[in-house]
Design a protein around this motif. Structure first.
Motif, PDB file in Angstrom:
ATOM      1  N   ARG A  17       0.830  -1.219   0.000  1.00  0.00           N
ATOM      2  CA  ARG A  17       0.000   0.000   0.000  1.00  0.00           C
ATOM      3  C   ARG A  17       0.858   1.261   0.000  1.00  0.00           C
ATOM      4  NH1 ARG A  17      -1.341  -1.582   5.669  1.00  0.00           N
ATOM      5  NH2 ARG A  17      -0.162  -0.125   6.942  1.00  0.00           N
ATOM      6  N   TRP A  18       2.009   1.222   0.661  1.00  0.00           N
ATOM      7  CA  TRP A  18       2.887   2.394   0.677  1.00  0.00           C
ATOM      8  C   TRP A  18       3.643   2.535  -0.637  1.00  0.00           C
ATOM      9  CZ3 TRP A  18       1.457   5.828   3.805  1.00  0.00           C
ATOM     10  CH2 TRP A  18       0.930   5.504   5.051  1.00  0.00           C
ATOM     11  N   GLU A  19       3.878   1.418  -1.294  1.00  0.00           N
ATOM     12  CA  GLU A  19       4.526   1.492  -2.598  1.00  0.00           C
ATOM     13  C   GLU A  19       3.633   2.239  -3.594  1.00  0.00           C
ATOM     14  OE1 GLU A  19       6.396  -1.327  -6.103  1.00  0.00           O
ATOM     15  OE2 GLU A  19       5.777  -2.252  -4.232  1.00  0.00           O
ATOM     16  N   ARG A  20       2.346   2.003  -3.528  1.00  0.00           N
ATOM     17  CA  ARG A  20       1.410   2.708  -4.422  1.00  0.00           C
ATOM     18  C   ARG A  20       1.434   4.209  -4.175  1.00  0.00           C
ATOM     19  NH1 ARG A  20      -2.863  -1.757  -3.197  1.00  0.00           N
ATOM     20  NH2 ARG A  20      -2.270  -3.284  -4.759  1.00  0.00           N
ATOM     21  N   VAL A  21       1.505   4.600  -2.902  1.00  0.00           N
ATOM     22  CA  VAL A  21       1.578   6.030  -2.573  1.00  0.00           C
ATOM     23  C   VAL A  21       2.886   6.617  -3.110  1.00  0.00           C
ATOM     24  CG1 VAL A  21       1.692   7.700  -0.670  1.00  0.00           C
ATOM     25  CG2 VAL A  21       0.102   5.775  -0.537  1.00  0.00           C
ATOM     26  N   PHE A  22       3.976   5.870  -2.949  1.00  0.00           N
ATOM     27  CA  PHE A  22       5.272   6.332  -3.453  1.00  0.00           C
ATOM     28  C   PHE A  22       5.219   6.547  -4.962  1.00  0.00           C
ATOM     29  CE2 PHE A  22       9.333   5.619  -5.475  1.00  0.00           C
ATOM     30  CZ  PHE A  22      10.156   6.481  -4.777  1.00  0.00           C
ATOM     31  N   TRP A  23       4.687   5.568  -5.700  1.00  0.00           N
ATOM     32  CA  TRP A  23       4.653   5.692  -7.152  1.00  0.00           C
ATOM     33  C   TRP A  23       3.692   6.777  -7.609  1.00  0.00           C
ATOM     34  CZ3 TRP A  23       8.598   4.561  -9.710  1.00  0.00           C
ATOM     35  CH2 TRP A  23       9.397   3.474  -9.367  1.00  0.00           C
TER      36      TRP A  23
ATOM     37  N   CYS B 285       5.776  10.974  -1.637  1.00  0.00           N
ATOM     38  CA  CYS B 285       6.923  10.063  -1.559  1.00  0.00           C
ATOM     39  C   CYS B 285       7.445   9.968  -0.127  1.00  0.00           C
ATOM     40  CB  CYS B 285       8.032  10.523  -2.497  1.00  0.00           C
ATOM     41  SG  CYS B 285       7.632  10.326  -4.235  1.00  0.00           S
ATOM     42  N   ILE B 286       7.555  11.087   0.541  1.00  0.00           N
ATOM     43  CA  ILE B 286       8.033  11.089   1.932  1.00  0.00           C
ATOM     44  C   ILE B 286       7.024  10.397   2.839  1.00  0.00           C
ATOM     45  CG2 ILE B 286       8.555  12.583   3.903  1.00  0.00           C
ATOM     46  CD1 ILE B 286       9.774  14.540   1.810  1.00  0.00           C
ATOM     47  N   LEU B 287       5.743  10.649   2.623  1.00  0.00           N
ATOM     48  CA  LEU B 287       4.707   9.975   3.403  1.00  0.00           C
ATOM     49  C   LEU B 287       4.817   8.456   3.249  1.00  0.00           C
ATOM     50  CD1 LEU B 287       2.035  10.063   5.077  1.00  0.00           C
ATOM     51  CD2 LEU B 287       0.851  10.098   2.877  1.00  0.00           C
TER      52      LEU B 287
END
Length: 126
Positions: free
Chosen positions: A60-66, A115-117
């Motif tokens: 789930r955090w990878e999706r936010v990063f991308w 990305c930081i989040l």
């Protein structure tokens, strides 16, 4: 030629004409484009050199990063569109460049924030 007859020479409320305003906005757009492109190149180069990749994040955090990375690419494209020359009507060009600069600046804040989040969220297992 009369100042009122030429639509590009009409004075705005601050007293400068549209051509001067357009030149100023184009300089700002080119500077922002250069800064955004350089920033993205440095960040991408640092990621490649470090061997880090987003696949190590929780899904789930990878999706936010991308999402943030894609917005960063969109930011560079927005500043490129603002810096691109075009049109003979200086007044319309000023409106276009101003809108694109504002959108690019919003993306300039939003993209790294996502990305930081994602990195913080993954690190603290939120």
């Amino acid at each position: 030629m009369d100042r009122q007859a030429d639509p590009d020479r009409r004075a705005d409320p601050r007293g400068e004409d549209d051509r001067e305003r357009r030149a100023e906005l184009e300089r700002h757009a080119a500077t922002l484009f250069l800064g955004a492109a350089l920033t993205m190149a440095i960040v991408c180069g640092a990621i490649i050199v470090s061997g880090w990749f987003a696949g190590v994040l929780v899904d789930r955090w990878e999706r936010v990063f991308w999402a943030g990375a894609l917005l960063g690419g969109l930011m560079v494209a927005t500043f490129a569109a603002a810096a691109a020359p075009g049109g003979k009507d200086a007044r319309r060009a000023c409106r276009r460049i101003t809108w694109l600069i504002r959108a690019g600046l919003a993306l300039f804040v939003l993209a790294p924030a996502l990305c930081i989040l994602a990195l913080v969220g993954d690190f603290y297992r939120l």
